[in-house]
Design a protein around this motif. Structure first.
Motif, PDB file in Angstrom:
ATOM      1  N   TYR A  62       0.792  -1.224   0.000  1.00 61.12           N
ATOM      2  CA  TYR A  62       0.000   0.000   0.000  1.00 61.12           C
ATOM      3  C   TYR A  62       0.827   1.279   0.000  1.00 61.12           C
ATOM      4  O   TYR A  62       0.442   2.261  -0.604  1.00 61.12           O
ATOM      5  CB  TYR A  62      -0.940   0.018   1.205  1.00 61.12           C
ATOM      6  N   ASP A  63       1.961   1.280   0.695  1.00 61.72           N
ATOM      7  CA  ASP A  63       2.646   2.549   0.864  1.00 61.72           C
ATOM      8  C   ASP A  63       4.150   2.526   0.607  1.00 61.72           C
ATOM      9  O   ASP A  63       4.733   3.552   0.381  1.00 61.72           O
ATOM     10  CB  ASP A  63       2.395   3.100   2.270  1.00 61.72           C
ATOM     11  N   ASP A  64       4.758   1.370   0.622  1.00 66.49           N
ATOM     12  CA  ASP A  64       6.209   1.342   0.546  1.00 66.49           C
ATOM     13  C   ASP A  64       6.685   0.083  -0.164  1.00 66.49           C
ATOM     14  O   ASP A  64       6.488  -1.020   0.333  1.00 66.49           O
ATOM     15  CB  ASP A  64       6.778   1.400   1.965  1.00 66.49           C
ATOM     16  N   VAL A  65       7.312   0.243  -1.304  1.00 62.40           N
ATOM     17  CA  VAL A  65       7.804  -0.893  -2.075  1.00 62.40           C
ATOM     18  C   VAL A  65       8.863  -1.659  -1.283  1.00 62.40           C
ATOM     19  O   VAL A  65       9.013  -2.867  -1.443  1.00 62.40           O
ATOM     20  CB  VAL A  65       8.368  -0.415  -3.432  1.00 62.40           C
ATOM     21  N   ASP A  66       9.553  -0.996  -0.382  1.00 64.75           N
ATOM     22  CA  ASP A  66      10.556  -1.671   0.441  1.00 64.75           C
ATOM     23  C   ASP A  66       9.932  -2.773   1.290  1.00 64.75           C
ATOM     24  O   ASP A  66      10.586  -3.766   1.592  1.00 64.75           O
ATOM     25  CB  ASP A  66      11.283  -0.674   1.339  1.00 64.75           C
ATOM     26  N   ASN A  67       8.653  -2.605   1.681  1.00 68.25           N
ATOM     27  CA  ASN A  67       7.964  -3.658   2.434  1.00 68.25           C
ATOM     28  C   ASN A  67       7.897  -4.934   1.608  1.00 68.25           C
ATOM     29  O   ASN A  67       8.124  -6.031   2.122  1.00 68.25           O
ATOM     30  CB  ASN A  67       6.545  -3.237   2.810  1.00 68.25           C
ATOM     31  N   TYR A  68       7.574  -4.811   0.335  1.00 71.31           N
ATOM     32  CA  TYR A  68       7.497  -5.980  -0.543  1.00 71.31           C
ATOM     33  C   TYR A  68       8.870  -6.618  -0.697  1.00 71.31           C
ATOM     34  O   TYR A  68       9.003  -7.840  -0.647  1.00 71.31           O
ATOM     35  CB  TYR A  68       6.927  -5.609  -1.908  1.00 71.31           C
ATOM     36  N   GLU A  69       9.882  -5.808  -0.866  1.00 65.49           N
ATOM     37  CA  GLU A  69      11.239  -6.340  -1.036  1.00 65.49           C
ATOM     38  C   GLU A  69      11.689  -7.086   0.224  1.00 65.49           C
ATOM     39  O   GLU A  69      12.325  -8.132   0.126  1.00 65.49           O
ATOM     40  CB  GLU A  69      12.219  -5.221  -1.395  1.00 65.49           C
TER      41      GLU A  69
END
Length: 92
Positions: A62-69
């Protein structure tokens, strides 16, 4: 477009472990198997999925691509993860 992520789980204990693992992340995580979609953080839903073949994991960042990584790196370290490029639509 990012490749689709798939997880292969072989036992009820692995399914429980994957569910516990997904609950460590704030974003929504779904499992897609055939026409069934379930919340990867729900043990009941996760146990109903057909794991005879790899199951698609959809991480809703939702807010931060780093979370997915971070999720991706941690999942690759703990589980059997594969990727598949989505089919191109052929339109430009």
């Amino acid at each position: 477009m990012q490749p689709k992520m798939f997880v292969t789980l072989h036992s009820p204990e692995e399914i429980r472990e994957f569910c516990r693992f997904c609950n460590q992340f704030d974003d929504a995580i779904d499992l897609l198997s055939g026409q069934m979609i379930t919340d990867a953080k729900s043990l009941m839903g996760s146990l109903m999925v057909d794991y005879s073949k790899p199951v698609e994991v959809v991480y809703q960042c939702y807010d931060d691509v780093d979370n997915y990584e971070a999720f991706k790196a941690a999942a690759e370290a703990k589980f059997t993860i594969t990727y598949k490029q989505p089919a191109s639509s052929g339109t430009v």
